[in-house]
Design an enzyme around this catalytic site. Structure first.
Site, PDB file in Angstrom:
ATOM      1  N   CYS A 322       0.747  -1.108  -0.128  1.00 34.73           N
ATOM      2  CA  CYS A 322      -0.096   0.032  -0.014  1.00 34.73           C
ATOM      3  C   CYS A 322       0.758   1.361   0.085  1.00 34.73           C
ATOM      4  O   CYS A 322       0.530   2.282  -0.769  1.00 34.73           O
ATOM      5  CB  CYS A 322      -1.065  -0.022   1.165  1.00 34.73           C
ATOM      6  SG  CYS A 322      -1.317  -1.603   1.897  1.00 34.73           S
ATOM      7  N   ARG A 351       6.679 -10.851   5.709  1.00 34.48           N
ATOM      8  CA  ARG A 351       6.199 -10.727   7.130  1.00 34.48           C
ATOM      9  C   ARG A 351       6.843 -11.966   7.954  1.00 34.48           C
ATOM     10  O   ARG A 351       7.007 -13.177   7.539  1.00 34.48           O
ATOM     11  CB  ARG A 351       4.876 -11.113   7.150  1.00 34.48           C
ATOM     12  CG  ARG A 351       4.148  -9.818   6.470  1.00 34.48           C
ATOM     13  CD  ARG A 351       2.645  -9.944   6.392  1.00 34.48           C
ATOM     14  NE  ARG A 351       1.920  -8.963   5.436  1.00 34.48           N
ATOM     15  CZ  ARG A 351       0.972  -8.790   5.170  1.00 34.48           C
ATOM     16  NH1 ARG A 351      -0.226  -9.553   5.656  1.00 34.48           N
ATOM     17  NH2 ARG A 351       0.372  -7.822   4.287  1.00 34.48           N
ATOM     18  N   GLN A 369       1.529 -10.916  -3.238  1.00 33.28           N
ATOM     19  CA  GLN A 369       0.014 -10.640  -3.569  1.00 33.28           C
ATOM     20  C   GLN A 369      -0.572 -10.217  -4.941  1.00 33.28           C
ATOM     21  O   GLN A 369       0.468  -9.685  -5.531  1.00 33.28           O
ATOM     22  CB  GLN A 369      -0.604  -9.498  -2.282  1.00 33.28           C
ATOM     23  CG  GLN A 369       0.058  -9.909  -0.981  1.00 33.28           C
ATOM     24  CD  GLN A 369      -0.293  -8.706  -0.203  1.00 33.28           C
ATOM     25  OE1 GLN A 369       0.156  -7.508  -0.488  1.00 33.28           O
ATOM     26  NE2 GLN A 369      -1.065  -9.010   0.940  1.00 33.28           N
ATOM     27  N   ASP A 371      -2.205  -7.951  -5.938  1.00 31.06           N
ATOM     28  CA  ASP A 371      -2.536  -6.733  -5.102  1.00 31.06           C
ATOM     29  C   ASP A 371      -3.018  -5.597  -6.005  1.00 31.06           C
ATOM     30  O   ASP A 371      -2.609  -5.388  -7.184  1.00 31.06           O
ATOM     31  CB  ASP A 371      -1.369  -6.108  -4.236  1.00 31.06           C
ATOM     32  CG  ASP A 371      -2.010  -5.642  -2.935  1.00 31.06           C
ATOM     33  OD1 ASP A 371      -3.151  -5.352  -2.430  1.00 31.06           O
ATOM     34  OD2 ASP A 371      -0.941  -5.180  -2.272  1.00 31.06           O
ATOM     35  N   HIS A 373      -4.798  -1.260  -5.491  1.00 30.61           N
ATOM     36  CA  HIS A 373      -5.450  -0.411  -4.461  1.00 30.61           C
ATOM     37  C   HIS A 373      -6.191   0.789  -5.326  1.00 30.61           C
ATOM     38  O   HIS A 373      -5.764   1.018  -6.365  1.00 30.61           O
ATOM     39  CB  HIS A 373      -4.303   0.263  -3.800  1.00 30.61           C
ATOM     40  CG  HIS A 373      -3.616  -0.469  -2.644  1.00 30.61           C
ATOM     41  ND1 HIS A 373      -2.273  -1.015  -3.063  1.00 30.61           N
ATOM     42  CD2 HIS A 373      -3.636  -0.917  -1.700  1.00 30.61           C
ATOM     43  CE1 HIS A 373      -2.041  -1.947  -1.957  1.00 30.61           C
ATOM     44  NE2 HIS A 373      -3.026  -1.887  -1.230  1.00 30.61           N
ATOM     45  N   LYS A 456     -13.883  -5.577   6.051  1.00 28.55           N
ATOM     46  CA  LYS A 456     -13.291  -6.318   4.888  1.00 28.55           C
ATOM     47  C   LYS A 456     -14.332  -7.233   4.454  1.00 28.55           C
ATOM     48  O   LYS A 456     -15.190  -7.650   5.344  1.00 28.55           O
ATOM     49  CB  LYS A 456     -11.791  -6.801   5.009  1.00 28.55           C
ATOM     50  CG  LYS A 456     -11.737  -7.639   6.159  1.00 28.55           C
ATOM     51  CD  LYS A 456     -10.183  -8.187   6.255  1.00 28.55           C
ATOM     52  CE  LYS A 456     -10.036  -9.204   7.611  1.00 28.55           C
ATOM     53  NZ  LYS A 456      -8.545  -9.693   7.568  1.00 28.55           N
ATOM     54  N   HIS A 502      -8.127  -1.715  -0.674  1.00 29.92           N
ATOM     55  CA  HIS A 502      -7.149  -2.795  -0.924  1.00 29.92           C
ATOM     56  C   HIS A 502      -7.924  -4.158  -1.467  1.00 29.92           C
ATOM     57  O   HIS A 502      -8.996  -4.404  -0.878  1.00 29.92           O
ATOM     58  CB  HIS A 502      -6.641  -3.376   0.098  1.00 29.92           C
ATOM     59  CG  HIS A 502      -6.033  -2.128   1.128  1.00 29.92           C
ATOM     60  ND1 HIS A 502      -4.694  -1.864   1.420  1.00 29.92           N
ATOM     61  CD2 HIS A 502      -6.686  -1.240   1.922  1.00 29.92           C
ATOM     62  CE1 HIS A 502      -4.606  -0.841   1.945  1.00 29.92           C
ATOM     63  NE2 HIS A 502      -5.743  -0.513   2.491  1.00 29.92           N
TER      64      HIS A 502
END
Length: 628
Positions: A322, A351, A369, A371, A373, A456, A502
RNA sequence: GCUCUUGUAGCUCAGGGGUAGAGCACUUCCUUGGUAAGGAAGAGGUCAUGGGUUCAAUUCCCAUCAAGAGCUCCA
């Protein structure tokens, strides 16, 4: 978290709703406890509820129960079942119950030197207005609200499954108890079926298939939870990325690329450092600072303080994408006419998951991911969420994954871990709820499942051993736009704050492929199969013909190999089947003469002869349509 | 991170205080075979790593690393 204690105690209403099977399993848990009490009279029992595939009983005991003890335990249980003891309910006063617990009589076969410590604790938790009941089978008396089956003779079909450890009341600061798991069914046939299902499930475990099919490797020398994608696995991942990529274009996303690290200040702004320092790889400190610190003889604690205060700077392996995407958004001025801005990236994040959590591809320390945004106006939030859900549905639909559940994660009203304005949370939660209703599938609202920055929608699937994994996710975020001071110019010519969404339809490539391996049991549809076609010449004489077919198929981009080994065709077929290759093409004298191939499909078997051209067309069409 | 279990050939596993074994895979040879295993020979291992006990450790003990199950956690 806060509700874990409540989960331990079912309300009376919930107990009334216990299914017959749960009642049976709970009763079998008492039989288990009775057997353990016989074998080890000093055992202290905590709780013994039914669970999804059976039951467990938590016990504190000097002796370490191991699988070697299972035979003895089951032997005792069988005796108790044979005795056909009655499960007798008895209502007692709080004082009576406490007295029995003090003399060690609860969850035991008789009085003991030591009190029934956990039962005393559990007694104290029972609300004043609730009646206190004991259940007795033979000499075994237990504090228990029930309900139970009539007699121990009903608990014939059982099996002690495993032993593990669990924190008392699920709190990591409490002592650990031994948790003995078992399962029970109405009859032996159902039990056997269940055990067979478990055996079958083991065969499709993605860790086993990942090795068998050469998909991925995790190497000690590289590190725990760091996945190496081997060529076969990489094909699957690349195909999935291409698939998503096509839909991103259709849905108006822009592809971006960002680096794997960012300065600590970036994460101070986002709020992830030092707040989430425990679950991050430690920061990478700048060279100059490192040297200066070393010269000063700076200690570890000191260093960590300096990092926290910002006195020393460094970089963080990115724990999420992000902030990078936000900086891309912020590098331009935006008019409301530009919105929504949709930035997508297959972004790799790192992580520091606890070592005990790691496993296969489903829980790792470095993962990519799919991913994106979305930066949009408040009015656009709902439509954007709908678009995201649409994408998730396309993905899961194409792969035939319909066995998932939808979870709308809301904030836990009693917790303070959430950031941002409650009014905005309400708004975001209702937007998600509304979007979820359009999904056409049932969904469950779960308080406490929200991220700290926003609510979410998650798509959750189960793996082969019944563990749930979150895959696709769509999250509304009112927090980061605030922290980074994001703005766009509205039609009123004044600045406004955009909302961020997200979203990741797969979640992570690692977890998704792990789950996908189990979903297909390694039999990937042709478009995903690392090797789509294998050509099997009947003997050496036909290798050249096989090679010619190979060349033709390669022209169409089909992933094909020739098995020119000195083996009979039966052996080659067996190997190809074990490798789960969708199509086998057999070439011998007949095929050579007619310029054909004999087609065998891994599931459908012998499909007869086709001309090479016809086969090409058929397979190319199958791949292009991504059919299952 | 915690508790328990496990770590022997590329893979699946057997064994066990006196420095190792099977099947598959691999290499070579024989065989040229029609829809799930043709035959033979060969090569391959500091028994996870580091300590300790012992005349002797791969085997017993301890630690570390890693894997598995469960618990806790998962921005």
């Amino acid at each position: 978290m806060a509700d874990s204690q409540e989960k331990q105690r079912k309300t009376l209403e919930e107990r009334d709703q216990m299914s017959d099977l749960e009642r049976l399993r709970h009763s079998t848990a008492h039989v288990l406890a009775t057997a353990i009490a016989k074998l080890w009279p000093d055992a202290q029992f905590a709780a013994g509820p039914p669970v999804e595939n059976g039951f467990y009983y938590d016990v504190d005991l000097e002796h370490r129960i191991t699988p070697d003890d299972f035979d003895a335990i089951e032997g005792e249980m069988k005796k108790i079942v044979k005795e056909n003891q009655v499960f007798e309910k008895e209502i007692v006063s709080r004082a009576e119950a406490l007295k029995m617990a003090q003399s060690g009589r609860l969850a035991a076969l008789g009085d003991r030197d030591t009190p029934s410590v956990f039962k005393i604790d559990l007694l104290e938790e029972i609300p004043e207005d609730e009646e206190i009941s004991l259940y007795k089978n033979g000499d075994f008396w237990d504090l228990c609200a029930g309900p139970h089956v009539g007699r121990t003779g009903n608990c014939k079909a059982f099996k002690v499954m495993s032993v593990a450890s669990a924190f008392y009341k699920g709190d990591a600061s409490n002592p650990q108890l031994q948790r003995v798991y078992g399962t029970a069914f109405k009859n032996r046939t159902l039990l056997t079926e269940h055990l067979e299902r478990l055996e079958e499930a083991k065969l499709r475990d993605h860790r086993k298939l990942g090795k068998d099919l050469d998909l991925f490797h995790i190497d000690e020398a590289v590190g725990q939870g760091l996945v190496l994608w081997k060529p076969n696995g990489a094909v699957i991942r690349q195909e999935l990325q291409n698939f998503i990529g096509e839909h991103l274009v259709r849905q108006g996303y822009s592809q971006v690329f960002t680096p794997h690290i960012g300065k600590l200040d970036l994460y101070r702004t986002s709020g992830h450092f030092p707040y989430y320092a425990d679950s991050q790889f430690p920061p990478v400190i700048e060279k100059e600072s490192m040297k200066a610190l070393a010269d000063e003889g700076c200690g570890c604690g000191e260093l960590s303080n300096k990092l926290e205060s910002g006195e020393v700077d460094g970089f963080l392996l990115k724990p999420m994408n992000c902030p990078h995407h936000i900086k891309i958004f912020q590098s331009n001025h935006h008019s409301y006419r530009d919105l929504p801005v949709r930035l997508a990236e297959f972004g790799t994040v790192y992580r520091w998951e606890q070592s005990g959590e790691l496993g296969g591809m489903t829980r790792v320390r470095g993962f990519t991911q799919d991913d994106a945004h979305i930066f949009c106006t408040e009015d656009q939030v709902k439509d954007e969420i709908l678009g995201c859900l649409e994408l998730v549905k396309i993905v899961l639909g194409t792969l035939g994954m319909d066995d998932y559940r939808v979870r709308v994660g809301l904030r836990d009203p009693d917790s303070s871990k959430y950031v941002g304005d409650p009014a905005k949370w309400d708004k975001a939660e209702s937007a998600l709820r509304e979007a979820a209703t359009t999904l056409g599938t049932d969904f469950a609202e779960e308080p406490g499942e929200a991220a700290f920055y926003g609510p979410k929608i998650d798509f959750v699937v189960k793996d082969v051993i019944g563990r749930e994994w979150q895959l696709g996710t769509v999250q509304v975020d009112y927090n980061l736009p605030e922290r980074f001071g994001l703005e766009y110019i509205g039609s009123d010519n004044s600045p406004h704050r955009p909302v961020m969404i997200h979203r990741a339809p797969f979640g992570s490539m690692e977890r998704f492929v792990g789950v996908l391996i189990e979903h297909f049991a390694g039999k990937f549809p042709t478009w995903l199969a690392p090797e789509q076609v294998r050509i099997l010449p009947i003997s050496e004489k036909f290798v050249d013909d096989a090679q010619a077919v190979y060349d033709q198929l390669r022209e169409d981009g089909i992933r094909v190999k020739v098995d020119s080994a000195d083996e009979k065709v039966g052996a080659k077929i067996r190997l190809a089947q074990l490798d789960r290759i969708p199509y086998m093409l057999i070439i011998g004298a007949k095929e050579q003469e007619l310029n054909q191939v004999s087609v065998r499909h891994r599931d459908r078997g012998d499909e007869g002869a086709l001309s090479v051209v016809d086969f090409r067309e058929k397979v190319v069409a199958e791949i292009a349509s991504r059919s299952l």
